[in-house]
Design a protein around this motif. Structure first.
Motif, PDB file in Angstrom:
ATOM      1  N   ILE A 114       3.722   8.480  -7.050  1.00 57.87           N
ATOM      2  CA  ILE A 114       3.603   7.884  -8.379  1.00 57.87           C
ATOM      3  C   ILE A 114       3.857   6.380  -8.298  1.00 57.87           C
ATOM      4  N   GLY A 115       4.848   5.988  -7.498  1.00 59.30           N
ATOM      5  CA  GLY A 115       5.115   4.568  -7.312  1.00 59.30           C
ATOM      6  C   GLY A 115       3.928   3.830  -6.729  1.00 59.30           C
ATOM      7  N   LEU A 116       3.237   4.467  -5.780  1.00 54.33           N
ATOM      8  CA  LEU A 116       2.048   3.847  -5.184  1.00 54.33           C
ATOM      9  C   LEU A 116       0.931   3.705  -6.213  1.00 54.33           C
ATOM     10  N   ILE A 117       0.693   4.750  -6.987  1.00 56.65           N
ATOM     11  CA  ILE A 117      -0.361   4.699  -8.005  1.00 56.65           C
ATOM     12  C   ILE A 117      -0.086   3.585  -9.010  1.00 56.65           C
ATOM     13  N   LEU A 118       1.136   3.512  -9.491  1.00 50.92           N
ATOM     14  CA  LEU A 118       1.490   2.475 -10.465  1.00 50.92           C
ATOM     15  C   LEU A 118       1.415   1.093  -9.832  1.00 50.92           C
ATOM     16  N   GLY A 119       1.790   0.994  -8.557  1.00 48.49           N
ATOM     17  CA  GLY A 119       1.701  -0.284  -7.866  1.00 48.49           C
ATOM     18  C   GLY A 119       0.273  -0.771  -7.743  1.00 48.49           C
ATOM     19  N   VAL A 120      -0.637   0.132  -7.400  1.00 53.42           N
ATOM     20  CA  VAL A 120      -2.052  -0.227  -7.286  1.00 53.42           C
ATOM     21  C   VAL A 120      -2.623  -0.628  -8.642  1.00 53.42           C
ATOM     22  N   LEU A 121      -2.396   0.212  -9.643  1.00 55.42           N
ATOM     23  CA  LEU A 121      -2.926  -0.076 -10.982  1.00 55.42           C
ATOM     24  C   LEU A 121      -2.337  -1.376 -11.528  1.00 55.42           C
ATOM     25  N   GLY A 122      -1.032  -1.572 -11.324  1.00 52.92           N
ATOM     26  CA  GLY A 122      -0.392  -2.777 -11.818  1.00 52.92           C
ATOM     27  C   GLY A 122      -0.909  -4.028 -11.138  1.00 52.92           C
ATOM     28  N   THR A 123      -1.145  -3.953  -9.830  1.00 56.93           N
ATOM     29  CA  THR A 123      -1.669  -5.105  -9.092  1.00 56.93           C
ATOM     30  C   THR A 123      -3.062  -5.475  -9.575  1.00 56.93           C
ATOM     31  N   ILE A 124      -3.935  -4.484  -9.711  1.00 57.49           N
ATOM     32  CA  ILE A 124      -5.299  -4.744 -10.172  1.00 57.49           C
ATOM     33  C   ILE A 124      -5.292  -5.320 -11.578  1.00 57.49           C
ATOM     34  N   LEU A 125      -4.445  -4.768 -12.443  1.00 57.98           N
ATOM     35  CA  LEU A 125      -4.365  -5.263 -13.816  1.00 57.98           C
ATOM     36  C   LEU A 125      -3.802  -6.681 -13.850  1.00 57.98           C
ATOM     37  N   VAL A 143       5.747   3.804   7.002  1.00 56.18           N
ATOM     38  CA  VAL A 143       4.581   4.429   6.376  1.00 56.18           C
ATOM     39  C   VAL A 143       4.160   3.650   5.126  1.00 56.18           C
ATOM     40  N   GLN A 144       5.129   3.190   4.352  1.00 56.36           N
ATOM     41  CA  GLN A 144       4.815   2.390   3.164  1.00 56.36           C
ATOM     42  C   GLN A 144       4.108   1.094   3.542  1.00 56.36           C
ATOM     43  N   LEU A 145       4.518   0.467   4.628  1.00 61.60           N
ATOM     44  CA  LEU A 145       3.846  -0.740   5.102  1.00 61.60           C
ATOM     45  C   LEU A 145       2.401  -0.444   5.495  1.00 61.60           C
ATOM     46  N   ILE A 146       2.195   0.669   6.191  1.00 59.11           N
ATOM     47  CA  ILE A 146       0.838   1.061   6.585  1.00 59.11           C
ATOM     48  C   ILE A 146      -0.028   1.302   5.351  1.00 59.11           C
ATOM     49  N   CYS A 147       0.531   1.967   4.354  1.00 57.51           N
ATOM     50  CA  CYS A 147      -0.210   2.222   3.108  1.00 57.51           C
ATOM     51  C   CYS A 147      -0.592   0.913   2.420  1.00 57.51           C
ATOM     52  N   ALA A 148       0.343  -0.028   2.393  1.00 53.02           N
ATOM     53  CA  ALA A 148       0.058  -1.323   1.764  1.00 53.02           C
ATOM     54  C   ALA A 148      -1.049  -2.060   2.500  1.00 53.02           C
ATOM     55  N   ILE A 149      -1.076  -1.955   3.827  1.00 52.28           N
ATOM     56  CA  ILE A 149      -2.125  -2.603   4.615  1.00 52.28           C
ATOM     57  C   ILE A 149      -3.478  -1.965   4.324  1.00 52.28           C
ATOM     58  N   PHE A 150      -3.523  -0.640   4.184  1.00 53.66           N
ATOM     59  CA  PHE A 150      -4.763   0.039   3.799  1.00 53.66           C
ATOM     60  C   PHE A 150      -5.263  -0.490   2.450  1.00 53.66           C
ATOM     61  N   LEU A 151      -4.364  -0.699   1.531  1.00 56.43           N
ATOM     62  CA  LEU A 151      -4.744  -1.176   0.203  1.00 56.43           C
ATOM     63  C   LEU A 151      -5.284  -2.604   0.262  1.00 56.43           C
ATOM     64  N   LEU A 152      -4.718  -3.420   1.137  1.00 58.62           N
ATOM     65  CA  LEU A 152      -5.261  -4.767   1.322  1.00 58.62           C
ATOM     66  C   LEU A 152      -6.721  -4.684   1.773  1.00 58.62           C
ATOM     67  N   GLY A 153      -7.003  -3.753   2.682  1.00 57.72           N
ATOM     68  CA  GLY A 153      -8.376  -3.565   3.150  1.00 57.72           C
ATOM     69  C   GLY A 153      -9.322  -3.130   2.058  1.00 57.72           C
ATOM     70  N   GLY A 154      -8.782  -2.508   1.017  1.00 61.97           N
ATOM     71  CA  GLY A 154      -9.601  -2.071  -0.110  1.00 61.97           C
ATOM     72  C   GLY A 154      -9.709  -3.115  -1.204  1.00 61.97           C
ATOM     73  N   GLY A 155      -9.158  -4.285  -0.969  1.00 60.95           N
ATOM     74  CA  GLY A 155      -9.271  -5.365  -1.951  1.00 60.95           C
ATOM     75  C   GLY A 155      -8.176  -5.389  -2.992  1.00 60.95           C
ATOM     76  N   VAL A 156      -7.123  -4.607  -2.798  1.00 59.83           N
ATOM     77  CA  VAL A 156      -5.998  -4.606  -3.730  1.00 59.83           C
ATOM     78  C   VAL A 156      -4.976  -5.628  -3.244  1.00 59.83           C
ATOM     79  N   TRP A 157      -4.984  -6.821  -3.840  1.00 60.42           N
ATOM     80  CA  TRP A 157      -4.015  -7.843  -3.440  1.00 60.42           C
ATOM     81  C   TRP A 157      -3.885  -8.880  -4.540  1.00 60.42           C
ATOM     82  N   PHE A 158      -2.784  -9.615  -4.492  1.00 61.31           N
ATOM     83  CA  PHE A 158      -2.509 -10.632  -5.505  1.00 61.31           C
ATOM     84  C   PHE A 158      -3.243 -11.924  -5.153  1.00 61.31           C
ATOM     85  N   SER A 159      -4.436 -12.070  -5.709  1.00 67.41           N
ATOM     86  CA  SER A 159      -5.202 -13.299  -5.511  1.00 67.41           C
ATOM     87  C   SER A 159      -4.732 -14.396  -6.462  1.00 67.41           C
TER      88      SER A 159
END
Length: 375
Positions: free
Chosen positions: A240-251, A121-137
């Motif tokens: 909470i881990g997901l939220i911090l992961g998203v915010l941290g990646t974008i930042l 499920v965590q992998l699926i969530c991470a893939i959804f986030l990639l589709g939303g532009g959340v990734w380490f460019s």
């Protein structure tokens, strides 16, 4: 900035209020239905304590943001809706991933789920986030690497997001630790996003802080005998881990270096050092001992502090303070001394290693003193 400061205060107060109202109701239901965290050799708590506090987190954050958005529209202010529109894909993908992880965590807290299923499920969530532009460019200069291609950035992002989700989940071992560490991250991220004019993300940061504060109160100061104590469970720690992961990646990959006076990657990385370094150390220890890195034990940093004779609350305060000191130290090194990010990472690793060595020595001294007393 005044408009956004007011909205940040409102979202914090609204989330704190709603969570403060909802958590006692969760406690009531948990005690009526006998939904408690089982006591075993790994747990340090005594008595029956529900672990459903995280049920309040995601609904409260989403409802509060919706209420704040509606209030702004009713009053004729379009800046909030414009800020959300500018960040719509990352936020939408985050909310989708949060719902998936929320339901998974809830199922695990109620009936239990194997770690392999949670990992999928965590992998699926991470893939959804990639589709939303959340990734380490970009790697922000680590190892001298700046921008990277999607061929590297996408799988790297999946690994980092899954790692961060589990880091927060695994650090949730004593009262107030996961929520305390996460609260520090939310404050730092919220302020950073305000300076970077990423106001929608600042709102999410302060909203998350808002739900953590009342939970922290019930988790740390709640009385088991009065049915006032609660744990966040996997529902809380995973989301909470997901939220911090998203915010941290974008930042981390934010292009505007001038607004903060320091590379945003420093700010994104530093508050998460304690849970991240601890997971790496524990995984390496388990592999070295020929054990599965995914099976639980009592080798985390909070277990070490307890083994050294420290009381749980003092251990929590110490670890949270260490996290804050890492952030202050890294910011000072980067902004005032202009130290390269790679040197900062090396310094962090050395400080962490020496700190763990010191705690290990304290454990030996404490165990020896206990042995002499019992002799």
């Amino acid at each position: 900035m005044g408009y956004w400061t007011i909205n940040s205060l409102i979202i914090f107060a609204l989330c704190a209020l709603l969570a403060g109202v909802l958590i006692p109701q969760i406690l009531l239901i948990a005690y009526r239905r006998n939904l408690f965290d089982e006591v075993n050799e790994r747990k340090i708590h005594k008595g029956l304590v529900p672990r459903l506090g995280g049920i309040a987190f995601v609904p409260v954050i989403i409802v509060s943001i919706a209420v704040l958005l509606e209030g702004n529209i009713k009053l004729g202010y379009s800046m909030f809706s414009d800020a959300l529109s500018n960040c719509n894909l990352p936020l939408l993908s985050t909310f989708i991933a949060l719902q998936l992880l929320y339901l998974t965590g809830l199922a695990d807290d109620l009936i239990g789920i194997k770690y392999r299923a949670k990992f999928v499920v965590q992998l699926i969530c991470a893939i959804f986030l990639l589709g939303g532009g959340v990734w380490f460019s970009s790697l922000g200069g680590v190892l001298g690497i700046g921008e990277v291609s999607p061929w590297f950035g996408y799988p790297f992002t999946i690994v980092v997001l899954v790692f961060l989700i589990n880091a927060i989940n695994l650090i949730d071992g004593i009262d107030g630790l996961a929520s305390g560490l996460s609260s520090i991250v939310c404050v730092i991220y919220g302020v950073a996003f305000m300076f970077l004019s990423e106001y929608a993300l600042a709102i999410v940061s302060f909203g998350t802080l808002g739900v953590l504060i009342p939970f922290f109160y019930y988790n740390v100061f709640g009385d088991v005998n009065k049915h006032k104590k609660i744990f966040m469970g996997d529902t809380g720690s995973l989301t909470i881990g997901l939220i911090l992961g998203v915010l941290g990646t974008i930042l981390y990959v934010h292009p505007n270096n001038n607004m903060l006076g320091v590379n945003p990657s420093i700010i994104a990385f530093s508050p998460l050092i304690v849970p991240c370094f601890d997971v790496i150390r524990v995984y390496m220890l388990r592999i070295r001992q020929h054990r599965s890195p995914f099976l639980p034990d009592k080798s985390h940093i909070h277990h070490k502090f307890l083994a050294a004779g420290m009381k749980p609350r003092m251990a929590m305060i110490t670890i949270v303070s260490v996290s804050a000191l890492f952030t202050i130290m890294n910011f000072a090194l980067a902004s005032y001394m202009k130290v390269n990010i790679n040197i900062i990472v090396i310094i962090d690793v050395v400080v962490w290693t020496l700190g763990n060595y010191w705690v290990s020595r304290k454990i030996k001294t404490y165990q020896a003193s206990l042995g002499s007393k019992n002799a």
